[in-house]
Design a protein around this motif. Structure first.
Motif, PDB file in Angstrom:
ATOM      1  N   PRO A  65       0.788  -1.163   0.044  1.00 17.49           N
ATOM      2  CA  PRO A  65       0.052   0.014  -0.025  1.00 17.49           C
ATOM      3  C   PRO A  65       0.971   1.428   0.207  1.00 17.49           C
ATOM      4  O   PRO A  65       1.923   1.350   0.330  1.00 17.49           O
ATOM      5  CB  PRO A  65      -0.611  -0.066   1.449  1.00 17.49           C
ATOM      6  CG  PRO A  65       0.371  -0.850   2.286  1.00 17.49           C
ATOM      7  CD  PRO A  65       0.921  -1.767   1.231  1.00 17.49           C
ATOM      8  N   LEU A  66       0.122   2.344  -0.356  1.00 18.22           N
ATOM      9  CA  LEU A  66       0.679   3.525  -0.161  1.00 18.22           C
ATOM     10  C   LEU A  66       0.833   4.131   1.445  1.00 18.22           C
ATOM     11  O   LEU A  66       1.396   4.922   2.025  1.00 18.22           O
ATOM     12  CB  LEU A  66       0.175   4.642  -0.948  1.00 18.22           C
ATOM     13  CG  LEU A  66       0.533   4.662  -2.504  1.00 18.22           C
ATOM     14  CD1 LEU A  66      -0.454   5.562  -3.388  1.00 18.22           C
ATOM     15  CD2 LEU A  66       2.015   5.055  -2.654  1.00 18.22           C
ATOM     16  N   ASP A  67      -0.543   3.625   1.878  1.00 15.38           N
ATOM     17  CA  ASP A  67      -0.758   3.941   3.364  1.00 15.38           C
ATOM     18  C   ASP A  67      -1.565   2.587   3.949  1.00 15.38           C
ATOM     19  O   ASP A  67      -2.084   2.052   3.305  1.00 15.38           O
ATOM     20  CB  ASP A  67      -1.791   5.221   3.562  1.00 15.38           C
ATOM     21  CG  ASP A  67      -1.125   6.572   3.020  1.00 15.38           C
ATOM     22  OD1 ASP A  67      -0.268   6.839   3.562  1.00 15.38           O
ATOM     23  OD2 ASP A  67      -1.920   7.016   2.008  1.00 15.38           O
ATOM     24  N   ASP A  68      -1.051   2.614   5.178  1.00 16.45           N
ATOM     25  CA  ASP A  68      -1.580   1.490   6.107  1.00 16.45           C
ATOM     26  C   ASP A  68      -2.131   1.907   7.382  1.00 16.45           C
ATOM     27  O   ASP A  68      -1.450   2.201   8.095  1.00 16.45           O
ATOM     28  CB  ASP A  68      -0.415   0.335   6.275  1.00 16.45           C
ATOM     29  CG  ASP A  68      -1.065  -0.871   6.929  1.00 16.45           C
ATOM     30  OD1 ASP A  68      -2.329  -1.228   7.214  1.00 16.45           O
ATOM     31  OD2 ASP A  68      -0.068  -1.736   7.379  1.00 16.45           O
ATOM     32  N   LEU A  69      -3.544   1.990   7.229  1.00 14.77           N
ATOM     33  CA  LEU A  69      -4.191   2.546   8.436  1.00 14.77           C
ATOM     34  C   LEU A  69      -4.712   1.315   9.213  1.00 14.77           C
ATOM     35  O   LEU A  69      -5.494   1.395  10.268  1.00 14.77           O
ATOM     36  CB  LEU A  69      -5.233   3.342   8.001  1.00 14.77           C
ATOM     37  CG  LEU A  69      -4.661   4.551   7.373  1.00 14.77           C
ATOM     38  CD1 LEU A  69      -6.090   5.489   6.971  1.00 14.77           C
ATOM     39  CD2 LEU A  69      -4.021   5.725   8.441  1.00 14.77           C
ATOM     40  N   SER A  70      -4.323   0.012   9.001  1.00 14.78           N
ATOM     41  CA  SER A  70      -4.786  -1.117   9.646  1.00 14.78           C
ATOM     42  C   SER A  70      -4.371  -1.360  10.907  1.00 14.78           C
ATOM     43  O   SER A  70      -5.097  -2.247  11.467  1.00 14.78           O
ATOM     44  CB  SER A  70      -4.605  -2.439   8.726  1.00 14.78           C
ATOM     45  OG  SER A  70      -3.536  -2.722   8.447  1.00 14.78           O
ATOM     46  N   TRP A  71      -3.144  -1.080  11.340  1.00 16.83           N
ATOM     47  CA  TRP A  71      -2.684  -1.124  12.682  1.00 16.83           C
ATOM     48  C   TRP A  71      -2.934  -0.101  13.361  1.00 16.83           C
ATOM     49  O   TRP A  71      -3.442   1.153  12.960  1.00 16.83           O
ATOM     50  CB  TRP A  71      -1.165  -1.367  12.369  1.00 16.83           C
ATOM     51  CG  TRP A  71      -0.358  -0.231  11.911  1.00 16.83           C
ATOM     52  CD1 TRP A  71      -0.422   0.109  10.727  1.00 16.83           C
ATOM     53  CD2 TRP A  71       0.581   0.640  12.561  1.00 16.83           C
ATOM     54  NE1 TRP A  71       0.422   1.143  10.420  1.00 16.83           N
ATOM     55  CE2 TRP A  71       1.007   1.542  11.611  1.00 16.83           C
ATOM     56  CE3 TRP A  71       1.188   0.725  13.970  1.00 16.83           C
ATOM     57  CZ2 TRP A  71       1.889   2.475  12.210  1.00 16.83           C
ATOM     58  CZ3 TRP A  71       2.046   1.646  14.220  1.00 16.83           C
ATOM     59  CH2 TRP A  71       2.226   2.631  13.175  1.00 16.83           C
ATOM     60  N   ASP A  72      -2.724  -0.109  14.844  1.00 16.57           N
ATOM     61  CA  ASP A  72      -3.166   0.577  15.900  1.00 16.57           C
ATOM     62  C   ASP A  72      -2.734   2.101  15.895  1.00 16.57           C
ATOM     63  O   ASP A  72      -3.054   2.950  16.602  1.00 16.57           O
ATOM     64  CB  ASP A  72      -3.506   0.108  17.191  1.00 16.57           C
ATOM     65  CG  ASP A  72      -2.227  -0.478  17.744  1.00 16.57           C
ATOM     66  OD1 ASP A  72      -1.093  -0.259  17.088  1.00 16.57           O
ATOM     67  OD2 ASP A  72      -2.119  -1.155  18.732  1.00 16.57           O
ATOM     68  N   HIS A  73      -1.159   2.068  15.410  1.00 19.73           N
ATOM     69  CA  HIS A  73      -0.683   3.159  15.361  1.00 19.73           C
ATOM     70  C   HIS A  73      -0.073   3.622  17.027  1.00 19.73           C
ATOM     71  O   HIS A  73      -0.052   4.864  17.283  1.00 19.73           O
ATOM     72  CB  HIS A  73      -1.139   4.439  14.762  1.00 19.73           C
ATOM     73  CG  HIS A  73      -1.234   4.362  13.294  1.00 19.73           C
ATOM     74  ND1 HIS A  73      -1.768   3.369  12.749  1.00 19.73           N
ATOM     75  CD2 HIS A  73      -0.529   5.021  12.261  1.00 19.73           C
ATOM     76  CE1 HIS A  73      -1.740   3.437  11.245  1.00 19.73           C
ATOM     77  NE2 HIS A  73      -0.805   4.528  11.143  1.00 19.73           N
ATOM     78  N   GLN A  74       0.034   2.786  17.715  1.00 17.03           N
ATOM     79  CA  GLN A  74       0.444   2.994  19.045  1.00 17.03           C
ATOM     80  C   GLN A  74       1.793   2.670  19.481  1.00 17.03           C
ATOM     81  O   GLN A  74       2.134   2.446  20.577  1.00 17.03           O
ATOM     82  CB  GLN A  74      -0.521   1.983  20.083  1.00 17.03           C
ATOM     83  CG  GLN A  74      -2.051   2.171  20.141  1.00 17.03           C
ATOM     84  CD  GLN A  74      -2.294   3.595  20.429  1.00 17.03           C
ATOM     85  OE1 GLN A  74      -1.740   4.363  21.401  1.00 17.03           O
ATOM     86  NE2 GLN A  74      -3.337   4.228  19.959  1.00 17.03           N
ATOM     87  N   SER A  75       2.673   2.108  18.184  1.00 12.35           N
ATOM     88  CA  SER A  75       4.106   1.872  18.836  1.00 12.35           C
ATOM     89  C   SER A  75       4.992   2.590  17.578  1.00 12.35           C
ATOM     90  O   SER A  75       4.153   3.029  16.507  1.00 12.35           O
ATOM     91  CB  SER A  75       4.159   0.339  18.729  1.00 12.35           C
ATOM     92  OG  SER A  75       3.701  -0.279  17.202  1.00 12.35           O
ATOM     93  N   ILE A  76       6.315   2.646  17.888  1.00 12.22           N
ATOM     94  CA  ILE A  76       7.221   3.493  16.951  1.00 12.22           C
ATOM     95  C   ILE A  76       7.438   2.309  15.882  1.00 12.22           C
ATOM     96  O   ILE A  76       7.375   0.897  16.040  1.00 12.22           O
ATOM     97  CB  ILE A  76       8.615   3.537  17.873  1.00 12.22           C
ATOM     98  CG1 ILE A  76       8.342   4.394  18.789  1.00 12.22           C
ATOM     99  CG2 ILE A  76       9.632   3.997  16.930  1.00 12.22           C
ATOM    100  CD1 ILE A  76       9.502   4.672  19.861  1.00 12.22           C
TER     101      ILE A  76
END
Length: 318
Positions: free
Chosen positions: A156-167
């Motif tokens: 993908p160009l962007d991956d918003l499927s993960w929670d973005h809670q980690s580095i």
């Protein structure tokens, strides 16, 4: 020894209310950093430059009589930057109290990191693309078709499927909040590529820094991002989307030519026109002839014209 810990560069054009919110957020920051705040006013006529000088004496206002565009205005401020780090901060991006200190501390303890960005959240609390992956002509084609991330072998160009809670290490972070080391910019000889008027400056910068052997990281610290404020103002002023589309097409062509090859530049044109041809065919099948003549075909011609005028991506025409 740098005079400041961080030089914060803000570029604005007729967005006085957003600037007030942006600088109020910086004032509310709980960091202990020595900050240099540089505002480049791109020929605004709403009195924002005078207002900021009067009410925010900690901000150095650099006035341009004309709209230099986002990239050239940032480069103008870079010439006056005296911080160890440079932060690109959009006028419509508002830091949380802990944002600056968190990203600064991470850079200090992570020497392999050349660029870091934050978790971008809209006013509505919705996560925006923050940890991004370099574009390819085919990825951009899939995105236009609404198929980004649907092909596992492409990515993908962007991956918003993960929670973005980690580095997380990524390819590039968005220029509305982008922190980099000034010495790396000095080493490259220039900050943002002035062939662009706007768009693709952030992924271009991250790519060049990665080529120096450094990494790009996403940090899970929040920054509110309204998004598109200057673009909206430009459309309101000119009453058309055409100018913005021209900037998008031009910068994309130049990005592939400057960073990759002529072949990839031609590939980008091919897939862009393939998308428009697909839309044109759909209009034919649904008898939407007016859209073909007023919307789709003019865009086909626009892409070809910009491709030729830029010397196949060699130089800017704006």
């Amino acid at each position: 020894m740098a005079k400041y810990d961080i030089s914060i560069i803000v570029v604005a054009w007729n967005v006085k209310e957003l600037l007030i919110e942006c600088f109020d957020a910086l004032r509310a920051s709980t960091d202990t950093l020595k900050k240099q705040i540089l505002l480049v006013d791109n020929g605004s006529v709403d009195g924002s430059a005078d207002f900021i000088e009067e009410h925010y004496p900690e901000v150095t206002v650099i006035r341009s009589p004309t709209n230099l565009g986002f990239i050239r205005a940032n480069n103008l401020a870079y010439k006056q930057a005296e911080g160890e780090y440079i932060l690109m901060l959009n006028s419509d991006a508002f830091v949380y109290p802990d944002s600056l200190q968190t990203v600064y501390d991470f850079m200090e303890k992570t020497p392999e990191c050349g660029v870091t960005g934050a978790r971008l959240i809209g006013r509505d609390g919705v996560l925006q693309p923050s940890a991004r992956y370099f574009p390819t002509p085919f990825k951009l084609f899939l995105q236009k078709c609404g198929l980004d991330g649907k092909f596992p072998f492409v990515g993908p160009l962007d991956d918003l499927s993960w929670d973005h809670q980690s580095i997380r290490e990524c390819d590039w972070v968005v220029g509305c909040f982008l922190l980099t080391r000034k010495r790396l910019v000095d080493q490259m000889g220039f900050f943002l590529r002035e062939d662009y008027f706007m768009y693709n400056d952030d992924n271009d910068l991250c790519l060049r820094i990665k080529k120096l052997g450094y990494k790009v990281f996403f940090i899970p610290v929040d920054v509110i991002h309204v998004g598109g404020a200057n673009v909206i103002k430009m459309k309101q002023t000119r009453g058309t989307d055409n100018q913005v589309l021209e900037y998008q097409i031009e910068s994309q062509i130049i990005y592939f030519r400057k960073n990759y090859s002529l072949f990839k530049t031609f590939s980008n044109i091919f897939f862009t026109q393939l998308f428009y041809m697909a839309v044109l065919l759909k209009c034919l099948l649904t008898l939407r002839f007016r859209r073909i003549s007023t919307d789709i075909w003019p865009k086909v011609l626009l892409v070809n014209r910009i491709f030729r005028k830029t010397g196949f991506g060699q130089y800017s025409i704006h």
